[in-house]
Design an enzyme around this catalytic site. Structure first.
Site, PDB file in Angstrom:
ATOM      1  N   ALA A  63      42.451  36.412  40.662  1.00  0.00           N
ATOM      2  CA  ALA A  63      42.826  36.987  39.380  1.00  0.00           C
ATOM      3  C   ALA A  63      41.994  36.292  38.309  1.00  0.00           C
ATOM      4  CB  ALA A  63      44.311  36.757  39.123  1.00  0.00           C
ATOM      5  N   GLY A 108      44.003  35.798  44.379  1.00  0.00           N
ATOM      6  CA  GLY A 108      44.187  37.249  44.427  1.00  0.00           C
ATOM      7  C   GLY A 108      43.152  37.938  45.299  1.00  0.00           C
ATOM      8  N   GLU A 111      44.416  37.686  48.707  1.00  0.00           N
ATOM      9  CA  GLU A 111      45.599  38.561  48.814  1.00  0.00           C
ATOM     10  C   GLU A 111      45.192  40.030  48.966  1.00  0.00           C
ATOM     11  OE1 GLU A 111      47.123  36.561  45.279  1.00  0.00           O
ATOM     12  OE2 GLU A 111      49.017  36.282  46.310  1.00  0.00           O
ATOM     13  N   GLU A 131      46.235  28.791  44.185  1.00  0.00           N
ATOM     14  CA  GLU A 131      47.098  28.955  43.013  1.00  0.00           C
ATOM     15  C   GLU A 131      47.824  27.663  42.630  1.00  0.00           C
ATOM     16  OE1 GLU A 131      46.766  31.127  45.431  1.00  0.00           O
ATOM     17  OE2 GLU A 131      46.832  33.180  44.676  1.00  0.00           O
TER      18      GLU A 131
HETATM   19  N1  CAA Z   1      38.726  33.950  36.869  1.00  0.00           N
HETATM   20  C1  CAA Z   1      37.890  33.990  35.814  1.00  0.00           C
HETATM   21  N2  CAA Z   1      36.602  33.622  35.884  1.00  0.00           N
HETATM   22  C2  CAA Z   1      36.154  33.193  37.070  1.00  0.00           C
HETATM   23  C3  CAA Z   1      36.967  33.119  38.204  1.00  0.00           C
HETATM   24  C4  CAA Z   1      38.317  33.539  38.079  1.00  0.00           C
HETATM   25  N3  CAA Z   1      39.160  33.556  39.123  1.00  0.00           N
HETATM   26  N4  CAA Z   1      36.243  32.646  39.249  1.00  0.00           N
HETATM   27  C5  CAA Z   1      35.004  32.429  38.755  1.00  0.00           C
HETATM   28  N5  CAA Z   1      34.946  32.761  37.456  1.00  0.00           N
HETATM   29  C6  CAA Z   1      33.793  32.672  36.541  1.00  0.00           C
HETATM   30  C7  CAA Z   1      33.539  31.250  36.115  1.00  0.00           C
HETATM   31  O1  CAA Z   1      34.395  30.877  35.067  1.00  0.00           O
HETATM   32  C8  CAA Z   1      32.079  31.312  35.732  1.00  0.00           C
HETATM   33  O2  CAA Z   1      31.999  31.896  34.457  1.00  0.00           O
HETATM   34  P1  CAA Z   1      30.968  31.260  33.353  1.00  0.00           P
HETATM   35  O3  CAA Z   1      29.610  31.497  33.949  1.00  0.00           O
HETATM   36  O4  CAA Z   1      31.252  32.056  32.135  1.00  0.00           O
HETATM   37  O5  CAA Z   1      31.309  29.797  33.258  1.00  0.00           O
HETATM   38  C9  CAA Z   1      31.516  32.331  36.712  1.00  0.00           C
HETATM   39  O6  CAA Z   1      32.625  33.066  37.227  1.00  0.00           O
HETATM   40  C10 CAA Z   1      30.805  31.679  37.900  1.00  0.00           C
HETATM   41  O7  CAA Z   1      31.685  30.757  38.498  1.00  0.00           O
HETATM   42  P2  CAA Z   1      31.394  29.174  38.638  1.00  0.00           P
HETATM   43  O8  CAA Z   1      30.370  28.750  37.649  1.00  0.00           O
HETATM   44  O9  CAA Z   1      32.697  28.472  38.617  1.00  0.00           O
HETATM   45  O10 CAA Z   1      30.746  29.145  40.080  1.00  0.00           O
HETATM   46  P3  CAA Z   1      30.789  27.929  41.116  1.00  0.00           P
HETATM   47  O11 CAA Z   1      29.842  28.282  42.192  1.00  0.00           O
HETATM   48  O12 CAA Z   1      30.615  26.637  40.430  1.00  0.00           O
HETATM   49  O13 CAA Z   1      32.286  27.966  41.720  1.00  0.00           O
HETATM   50  C11 CAA Z   1      34.262  28.982  42.596  1.00  0.00           C
HETATM   51  C12 CAA Z   1      32.747  29.099  42.420  1.00  0.00           C
HETATM   52  C13 CAA Z   1      34.604  27.834  43.553  1.00  0.00           C
HETATM   53  C14 CAA Z   1      34.735  30.309  43.196  1.00  0.00           C
HETATM   54  C15 CAA Z   1      34.927  28.741  41.218  1.00  0.00           C
HETATM   55  O14 CAA Z   1      34.435  29.718  40.292  1.00  0.00           O
HETATM   56  C16 CAA Z   1      36.416  28.836  41.239  1.00  0.00           C
HETATM   57  O15 CAA Z   1      37.091  27.916  41.684  1.00  0.00           O
HETATM   58  N6  CAA Z   1      36.973  29.977  40.749  1.00  0.00           N
HETATM   59  C17 CAA Z   1      38.407  30.147  40.649  1.00  0.00           C
HETATM   60  C18 CAA Z   1      39.001  30.484  41.990  1.00  0.00           C
HETATM   61  C19 CAA Z   1      40.515  30.550  41.903  1.00  0.00           C
HETATM   62  O16 CAA Z   1      41.174  29.571  41.608  1.00  0.00           O
HETATM   63  N7  CAA Z   1      41.066  31.759  42.175  1.00  0.00           N
HETATM   64  C20 CAA Z   1      42.503  31.968  42.140  1.00  0.00           C
HETATM   65  C21 CAA Z   1      42.921  32.478  40.792  1.00  0.00           C
HETATM   66  S1  CAA Z   1      44.674  32.487  40.640  1.00  0.00           S
HETATM   67  C22 CAA Z   1      45.172  33.940  41.312  1.00  0.00           C
HETATM   68  O17 CAA Z   1      44.403  34.675  41.895  1.00  0.00           O
HETATM   69  C23 CAA Z   1      46.623  34.205  41.164  1.00  0.00           C
HETATM   70  C24 CAA Z   1      47.173  35.270  42.033  1.00  0.00           C
HETATM   71  O18 CAA Z   1      47.776  35.018  43.060  1.00  0.00           O
HETATM   72  C25 CAA Z   1      47.105  36.669  41.635  1.00  0.00           C
END
Ligand code: CAA
Length: 257
Positions: A63, A108, A111, A131
């Site tokens: 998400a 998500g 999921e 999460e």
């Molecule tokens: N939401 C919003 N933006 C996201 C994102 C997310 N889930 N995942 C990545 N992005 C964005 C980053 O913020 C970044 O944007 P900017 O260039 O503007 O800074 C861009 O995508 C590229 O990502 P990274 O620079 O972070 O890339 P990386 O290679 O360093 O890391 C990653 C990759 C490990 C996937 C890291 O981006 C990350 O940890 N993302 C979040 C993953 C996460 O926690 N997902 C779960 C969300 S909670 C959820 O989903 C709840 C539910 O149950 C519904």
């Protein structure tokens, strides 16, 4: 457009197109995905769906955290509900849905993949339910579907630690059906989709429907439903075609009728 659909004969490839955000799902993208799945569910010319993410880094990185960070509890409830509707639309699609996991499938994203019938992964895929590291539990079905796909103790470990796993471990625990080199993944996914699409479409849909029904309602109700599906198949032209083709030692030509 944040979702694209490309047709290749009876196969529809659905792609989440937000590569700059690693295909993270915000509300407009979720709504677009829901609409696409509702539309495809009613398209009888589509026999198999493939779901993937744009670019070579992510399937869906979860998400959209920048949207979620600002939500009130009531808005979070609505967001969880929307995510559930998307996952349910995938699960309820009459056609089989194959998740083509070409990179990160986190939160998500994992999921959404869990709501698909089959998951194929590239050797670069990364799965996880992180999460709890963000101060929330999973909200789009992870607590329910993950323990139904992988052994419950493994699911709980992943849900409580938020640990990310690589494709090889995902294969070992049964989260994915197969792992392929990244360059081969899409070809292999189409190969599998074509194999399914060559079968009698109504029979495949009945097999999906009965499998899902039994998972939801238990063995006894599932077996009763399976008997009805089996009998219904004998009202179709494809049943006659499939059996006559076998007896006449020729390939069947299924028309989905
Ligand atoms: N939401 C919003 N933006 C996201 C994102 C997310 N889930 N995942 C990545 N992005 C964005 C980053 O913020 C970044 O944007 P900017 O260039 O503007 O800074 C861009 O995508 C590229 O990502 P990274 O620079 O972070 O890339 P990386 O290679 O360093 O890391 C990653 C990759 C490990 C996937 C890291 O981006 C990350 O940890 N993302 C979040 C993953 C996460 O926690 N997902 C779960 C969300 S909670 C959820 O989903 C709840 C539910 O149950 C519904």
């Amino acid at each position: 457009m944040t979702i694209s659909v490309v047709r290749q004969e009876a196969i529809a490839l659905v792609t989440v197109e937000r590569p700059e955000r690693l295909n993270a799902l915000d509300t407009p993208t979720l709504r677009a995905l829901l609409e696409v799945f509702h539309k495809l569910a009613n398209d009888t010319s589509v026999r198999v769906l493939l779901l993937t993410g744009a670019g070579d880094r992510a399937f869906i990185a979860g998400a959209d955290i920048s949207e979620m960070a600002k939500k009130s509890p009531a808005e979070a409830l609505a967001f969880a509900h929307l995510g559930h509707r998307v996952c349910q639309a995938i699960e309820d699609a009459p056609q089989p849905v194959i998740a083509v996991v070409n990179g990160y499938a986190l939160g998500g994203g994992c999921e959404i993949a869990l709501a698909c019938d089959i998951r194929l992964a590239s050797d670069r895929a990364v799965f996880g339910q992180p999460e709890v590291t963000l101060g929330i539990p999973p909200g789009w079905g992870g607590t329910q579907r993950l323990p139904r796909v992988v052994p419950p103790g493994i699911a709980r470990e992943l849900l409580y630690t938020g640990r990310r796993i690589l494709a090889e471990e995902a294969l070992r625990i049964g989260l994915v059906n197969a792992v392929y080199p990244a360059a081969e993944l899409m070809d292999r996914a189409f190969e599998l989709a074509r194999q399914i699409a060559a079968n009698a479409p109504l029979a495949v849909q009945l097999a999906k429907s009965a499998t899902c029904f039994g998972t939801k309602h238990g063995l006894e109700a599932g077996l009763a439903y399976e008997r009805q599906c089996f009998a219904f198949a004998f009202t179709t032209e494809d049943q006659r075609e499939g059996m006559h083709a076998f007896l006449e030692k020729r390939q069947p030509h299924f028309r989905g009728q």
